[in-house]
Design an enzyme around this catalytic site. Structure first.
Site, PDB file in Angstrom:
ATOM      1  CG  PHE A  28       2.108  -7.089  -8.977  1.00 19.18           C
ATOM      2  CD1 PHE A  28       2.072  -8.128  -9.911  1.00 19.18           C
ATOM      3  CD2 PHE A  28       3.226  -6.971  -8.110  1.00 19.18           C
ATOM      4  CE1 PHE A  28       3.283  -8.969 -10.233  1.00 19.18           C
ATOM      5  CE2 PHE A  28       4.179  -7.720  -8.220  1.00 19.18           C
ATOM      6  CZ  PHE A  28       4.532  -8.781  -9.377  1.00 19.18           C
ATOM      7  CE  LYS A 108      -8.299   7.533   6.234  1.00 17.93           C
ATOM      8  NZ  LYS A 108      -9.073   8.382   5.568  1.00 17.93           N
ATOM      9  N   GLY A 119      -9.678  -6.787  12.915  1.00 15.27           N
ATOM     10  CA  GLY A 119     -10.963  -6.734  13.534  1.00 15.27           C
ATOM     11  C   GLY A 119     -11.908  -7.885  12.959  1.00 15.27           C
ATOM     12  CE1 TYR A 162       3.750  -0.095   1.364  1.00 11.76           C
ATOM     13  CE2 TYR A 162       6.358  -0.080   1.203  1.00 11.76           C
ATOM     14  CZ  TYR A 162       4.924  -0.660   1.021  1.00 11.76           C
ATOM     15  OH  TYR A 162       4.594  -2.035   0.433  1.00 11.76           O
TER      16      TYR A 162
END
Ligand code: UDP
Length: 333
Positions: A28, A108, A119, A162
């Site tokens: 979204f 994750k 990175g 979350y």
């Protein structure tokens, strides 16, 4: 000498053209951000693994040579063989139902995914922006929420996957800023709505609008006295763009401070849609924040930003979008 200036100006032109990587580009907010960046002259590389994103959100970019799409999980190593000037890390399940169903992927992408995106920014010398969230304040004990409030979060509750992944994401972003001197930005996004939200993502806006359009009961959780404040997507994306282009590495709340109860919101949706739906009260989910409203003092001061689109203006295009989606999928479902 005569051919040199020509060559220089050509290379300067291409070198100065911003190249943005947007993780979660099929989502979204990621797709609206992609549109804004393209309109500002960026080339955009969008990355998404479609766990919660949708190709439909990018359909309109087919054939746009300034846009390149890579289907990838951002928790895996990100390799790009071209220069990048800005990395916008938006990938993550973001609705309570999504992250309840995908707790490990949520953890994750907030941890490993943020590490990989940082990175990439470090390797490219790019500026990095983290899409963080009002959820880092948990069920807040301070109201409205200012950026210097540390929050009230249950690590082990259903929203912990979350909240904690985003809190980790903020911490690692600041670590890269402090240790690697990476230019970083953190936006804490409050409830946002608009076209391209997923019809069945379970969040209050798609849930209430689709129920209203089908004349089905509006499922208000608890007694509906919990509050939220809803920001229209174009306002939010403009604020985030200004934050990236600004100078401040510390978190900035972006959201609309007009607060209302969920029950008031249900009534507003019934009015806007002209629905025959009635309100049906359901159990309040565990750890559902009782009140939420951003203090946008920092955004006003640093970014000269404030939301412009009221609910009365933002709901009609949102309802029209959901109506179209329902017509495609069949209203009875
Ligand atoms: N909510 C509701 N009915 C629904 C979906 C959500 O009453 O069908 C409530 C929910 O309990 C919360 C608020 O609406 O208090 C906003 O929920 P949402 O899932 O949009 O996101 P949150 O702000 O909780 O992250």
């Amino acid at each position: 000498m005569s051919s040199k200036p020509k060559k220089k100006s050509a290379s300067r032109a291409s070198a100065s053209r911003p190249v943005s990587v947007v993780t979660g580009a099929a989502g979204f907010l990621g797709s609206h951000l992609t549109d804004l960046l393209l309109s500002k002259g960026h080339r955009v590389i969008g990355i998404d693994n479609f766990v919660t994103g949708s190709l439909q959100n990018l359909d309109h970019l087919a054939g746009n040579t300034d846009f390149r799409f890579i289907e990838q999980d951002v928790t895996e190593f990100l390799f790009l063989d071209e220069p990048v000037s800005h990395v916008w890390h938006f990938a993550s399940p973001a609705s309570p139902i999504d992250y309840a169903q995908l707790p490990i992927q949520t953890l994750k992408v907030g941890s490993l995914g943020t590490h990989k995106a940082l990175g990439l920014a470090k390797a490219k010398g790019a500026r990095f922006l983290l899409a963080s969230t009002s959820e880092i304040y948990g069920d807040p004990l301070v109201h409205p929420q200012r950026e210097d409030y540390w929050g009230n979060v249950s690590t082990i509750g259903p929203r912990g996957c979350y909240d904690e992944s985003k809190r980790f994401a903020e911490a690692i972003t600041m670590a890269y800023h402090r240790e690697h001197k990476l230019e970083t930005r953190i936006v804490r996004i409050f409830n946002t709505y608009g076209p391209r939200m997923r019809l069945n993502d379970g969040r209050v806006v798609p849930a209430f609008v689709s129920q209203a359009l089908k004349n089905k009961p509006i499922t208000v959780f608890g007694d509906g006295s919990q509050t939220r404040s809803f920001c229209y997507c174009s306002d939010l994306i403009e604020g985030i763009y200004r934050l990236m282009m600004g100078k401040d590495p510390l978190p900035v709340n972006i959201g609309n401070p007009t607060e209302m109860t969920v029950l008031e919101f249900a009534r507003e949706i019934i009015n806007v849609t002209g629905s025959r739906s009635r309100v049906s009260f359901k159990a309040l989910p565990q750890d559902d924040p009782k009140q939420r409203k951003p203090d946008i003092g920092r955004a006003r001061k640093l970014l000269k930003w404030a939301p412009k689109v009221s609910l009365v203006e933002g709901l009609p295009p949102t309802v029209a979008y959901f109506r179209e989606q329902l017509d495609k999928t069949g209203r009875s479902r």
